[in-house]
Design a protein around this motif. Sequence first.
Motif, PDB file in Angstrom:
ATOM      1  N   GLY A 146      43.850 -15.217 -21.345  1.00 46.90           N
ATOM      2  CA  GLY A 146      44.606 -13.896 -21.275  1.00 46.90           C
ATOM      3  C   GLY A 146      43.678 -12.818 -20.713  1.00 46.90           C
ATOM      4  N   GLN A 147      42.578 -12.950 -20.832  1.00 46.59           N
ATOM      5  CA  GLN A 147      41.501 -11.922 -19.854  1.00 46.59           C
ATOM      6  C   GLN A 147      41.423 -12.296 -18.472  1.00 46.59           C
ATOM      7  N   GLN A 148      41.693 -13.368 -18.184  1.00 40.72           N
ATOM      8  CA  GLN A 148      41.796 -13.625 -16.507  1.00 40.72           C
ATOM      9  C   GLN A 148      43.275 -12.994 -16.129  1.00 40.72           C
ATOM     10  N   GLN A 149      44.245 -13.124 -16.985  1.00 39.73           N
ATOM     11  CA  GLN A 149      45.359 -12.511 -16.536  1.00 39.73           C
ATOM     12  C   GLN A 149      45.358 -10.872 -16.235  1.00 39.73           C
ATOM     13  N   ARG A 150      44.610 -10.414 -17.357  1.00 38.72           N
ATOM     14  CA  ARG A 150      44.579  -8.997 -17.236  1.00 38.72           C
ATOM     15  C   ARG A 150      43.525  -8.497 -16.099  1.00 38.72           C
ATOM     16  N   ASP A 167      55.503 -13.180 -12.149  1.00 35.85           N
ATOM     17  CA  ASP A 167      56.148 -14.446 -12.122  1.00 35.85           C
ATOM     18  C   ASP A 167      55.854 -15.272 -13.533  1.00 35.85           C
ATOM     19  N   GLU A 168      56.457 -15.090 -14.631  1.00 36.64           N
ATOM     20  CA  GLU A 168      55.910 -15.762 -15.761  1.00 36.64           C
ATOM     21  C   GLU A 168      54.623 -15.623 -16.111  1.00 36.64           C
ATOM     22  N   PRO A 169      53.907 -14.561 -16.348  1.00 34.75           N
ATOM     23  CA  PRO A 169      52.654 -14.365 -16.332  1.00 34.75           C
ATOM     24  C   PRO A 169      52.043 -14.735 -17.741  1.00 34.75           C
ATOM     25  N   THR A 170      53.053 -15.101 -18.600  1.00 37.30           N
ATOM     26  CA  THR A 170      52.487 -15.710 -19.814  1.00 37.30           C
ATOM     27  C   THR A 170      52.466 -17.046 -20.273  1.00 37.30           C
ATOM     28  N   SER A 171      53.046 -17.720 -19.301  1.00 37.70           N
ATOM     29  CA  SER A 171      53.686 -19.142 -19.430  1.00 37.70           C
ATOM     30  C   SER A 171      52.596 -20.078 -19.943  1.00 37.70           C
ATOM     31  N   THR A 178      48.993 -14.300 -24.811  1.00 43.69           N
ATOM     32  CA  THR A 178      50.161 -13.789 -24.474  1.00 43.69           C
ATOM     33  C   THR A 178      50.435 -12.188 -24.868  1.00 43.69           C
ATOM     34  N   ARG A 179      50.190 -11.978 -26.171  1.00 47.88           N
ATOM     35  CA  ARG A 179      50.383 -10.639 -26.774  1.00 47.88           C
ATOM     36  C   ARG A 179      49.408  -9.688 -25.808  1.00 47.88           C
ATOM     37  N   GLU A 180      48.218  -9.960 -25.425  1.00 49.27           N
ATOM     38  CA  GLU A 180      47.224  -9.108 -24.810  1.00 49.27           C
ATOM     39  C   GLU A 180      47.752  -8.788 -23.751  1.00 49.27           C
ATOM     40  N   VAL A 181      48.218  -9.817 -22.824  1.00 50.62           N
ATOM     41  CA  VAL A 181      48.946  -9.518 -21.662  1.00 50.62           C
ATOM     42  C   VAL A 181      50.178  -8.569 -21.689  1.00 50.62           C
ATOM     43  N   LEU A 182      51.173  -9.044 -22.545  1.00 48.71           N
ATOM     44  CA  LEU A 182      52.330  -8.102 -22.726  1.00 48.71           C
ATOM     45  C   LEU A 182      52.162  -6.696 -23.177  1.00 48.71           C
ATOM     46  N   GLU A 183      50.953  -6.467 -23.759  1.00 45.69           N
ATOM     47  CA  GLU A 183      50.680  -5.210 -24.154  1.00 45.69           C
ATOM     48  C   GLU A 183      50.153  -4.304 -22.940  1.00 45.69           C
ATOM     49  N   VAL A 184      49.591  -5.041 -22.016  1.00 48.82           N
ATOM     50  CA  VAL A 184      49.245  -4.195 -20.866  1.00 48.82           C
ATOM     51  C   VAL A 184      50.188  -3.964 -19.873  1.00 48.82           C
ATOM     52  N   MET A 185      51.251  -5.048 -19.998  1.00 52.45           N
ATOM     53  CA  MET A 185      52.534  -4.953 -19.141  1.00 52.45           C
ATOM     54  C   MET A 185      53.344  -3.673 -19.670  1.00 52.45           C
ATOM     55  N   ALA A 186      53.569  -3.718 -21.140  1.00 55.36           N
ATOM     56  CA  ALA A 186      54.382  -2.826 -21.470  1.00 55.36           C
ATOM     57  C   ALA A 186      53.773  -1.154 -21.360  1.00 55.36           C
TER      58      ALA A 186
END
Length: 248
Positions: A146-150, A167-171, A178-186
């Motif tokens: 999750g940190q790497q994706q952020r 492109d499916e950033p949390t798959s 997933t929650r961490e990344v979606l919060e940043v995207m939101a």
Amino acid sequence: MADPAPMIVLENVGKRYGAFQVLEACTTTVRQGEVVVLCGRSGSGKSTLLKCINGLESFDSGRITVDGVEVGAAGTDLPALRSRIGMVFQSFELFPHLTVLRNLTLPQRRVLRRPAAAAEAKAEALLQRVGLAEHAHQYPAQLSGGQQQRVAIARALAMDPIAMLFDEPTSALDPEMTREVLEVMARLAADGMTTVCVTHEMGFARQVADRILFLEQGRIVEDCSKEAFFTTPRSAPAQAFLDKTIPH
């Protein structure tokens, strides 16, 4: 008040792999500041359509325009266009031999020719924004998925993109990551970033999207507001997809 300007325009986009039609007559417009979620079953053409937008995949017919630049035109400088469109993949695509900070500063220096001090200041501000300021001098392998994706999102933002493609950033992530990344995207969406996102996270789509595009066998069979999609989907495939992905 006038509608926001069109940022991404697709007109009858088609693509084949040999005899297999991957995309067929895909037409839609994404306006500046809009958040559009692409969804559909695996193999429906979502990721291919996303990659066509910034020229990572070629297409055989139709036209794609991004901020007035025609993606498939012979004279288009695709590297220059891609530098203006942030792209985040399901695999993080970070440089493993560079620190987090260098992952963010190197593209700014090389592509934007940004001075070292300005690139570093930008990188540090973005790491603060995605909650990773204290990890600036670590290497990607020392971080969670999750940190790497952020970090990947921050790196894309460091290039001052006009739009972000996900492109499916949390798959590849577990539910907490997933929650961490979606919060940043939101938060990005709330800040007005033009966003096109391929995802199976229907809770995220319901919270953040302005519009939903539902693909089936390479065609856009639903292009509507999230309210309309979740309450009254017009096509049987979309209804079946929702029945499977949203718990009752």
